[in-house]
Write a protein that holds these residues in place. Structure first.
Motif, PDB file in Angstrom:
ATOM      1  N   VAL A  10      90.154  22.061  -5.753  1.00  0.00           N
ATOM      2  CA  VAL A  10      89.927  23.461  -5.399  1.00  0.00           C
ATOM      3  C   VAL A  10      88.589  23.610  -4.671  1.00  0.00           C
ATOM      4  N   PHE A  11      87.580  22.915  -5.177  1.00  0.00           N
ATOM      5  CA  PHE A  11      86.251  22.979  -4.553  1.00  0.00           C
ATOM      6  C   PHE A  11      86.327  22.464  -3.120  1.00  0.00           C
ATOM      7  N   HIS A  12      86.994  21.341  -2.933  1.00  0.00           N
ATOM      8  CA  HIS A  12      87.113  20.745  -1.599  1.00  0.00           C
ATOM      9  C   HIS A  12      87.854  21.688  -0.654  1.00  0.00           C
ATOM     10  N   GLN A  13      88.885  22.343  -1.140  1.00  0.00           N
ATOM     11  CA  GLN A  13      89.620  23.302  -0.313  1.00  0.00           C
ATOM     12  C   GLN A  13      88.719  24.464   0.105  1.00  0.00           C
ATOM     13  N   ALA A  14      87.865  24.899  -0.783  1.00  0.00           N
ATOM     14  CA  ALA A  14      86.992  26.046  -0.513  1.00  0.00           C
ATOM     15  C   ALA A  14      85.800  25.691   0.374  1.00  0.00           C
ATOM     16  N   TYR A  15      85.208  24.502   0.152  1.00  0.00           N
ATOM     17  CA  TYR A  15      83.963  24.159   0.836  1.00  0.00           C
ATOM     18  C   TYR A  15      84.074  23.002   1.823  1.00  0.00           C
ATOM     19  N   GLY A  16      85.184  22.306   1.812  1.00  0.00           N
ATOM     20  CA  GLY A  16      85.381  21.214   2.762  1.00  0.00           C
ATOM     21  C   GLY A  16      84.661  19.929   2.415  1.00  0.00           C
ATOM     22  N   CYS A  17      84.196  19.833   1.185  1.00  0.00           N
ATOM     23  CA  CYS A  17      83.507  18.628   0.736  1.00  0.00           C
ATOM     24  C   CYS A  17      83.585  18.564  -0.786  1.00  0.00           C
ATOM     25  N   SER A  18      83.163  17.442  -1.335  1.00  0.00           N
ATOM     26  CA  SER A  18      83.166  17.298  -2.789  1.00  0.00           C
ATOM     27  C   SER A  18      81.989  18.067  -3.391  1.00  0.00           C
ATOM     28  N   PRO A  19      82.054  18.373  -4.689  1.00  0.00           N
ATOM     29  CA  PRO A  19      80.918  19.035  -5.330  1.00  0.00           C
ATOM     30  C   PRO A  19      79.622  18.232  -5.189  1.00  0.00           C
ATOM     31  N   ARG A  20      79.721  16.911  -5.291  1.00  0.00           N
ATOM     32  CA  ARG A  20      78.527  16.058  -5.147  1.00  0.00           C
ATOM     33  C   ARG A  20      77.953  16.155  -3.737  1.00  0.00           C
TER      34      ARG A  20
END
Length: 77
Positions: A10-20
């Motif tokens: 979900v994070f990757h879909q929203a921001y285009g990258c991993s949380p790290r």
């Protein structure tokens, strides 16, 4: 509640990258801001951002901005 894998997806879909990757980018941007707005030494900025070695953040800084932290400071301060 999301599982860790679901959260990453979900994070990757929203921001285009991993949380790290996002966290690292935010730290590098914080470094850039400090370089523009203060005369603090790079070693002090590095420590305050949680890095033990200046070389670690310098490598990421070059990748994000295409400049060394020193060159960035000279250009934008």
């Amino acid at each position: 509640q999301l599982s860790p894998a679901q959260f990453r997806r979900v994070f990757h879909q929203a921001y285009g990258c991993s949380p790290r990757e996002f966290a690292v980018e935010q730290r590098v941007k914080a470094c850039a801001n400090r370089l523009r707005t203060t005369s603090e030494r790079m070693s002090a900025i590095t420590r305050e951002l949680g890095y033990s070695r200046t070389a670690s953040i310098t490598k990421m800084f070059r990748r994000l901005f295409g400049l060394s932290p020193e060159d960035y400071r000279k250009r934008f301060q």
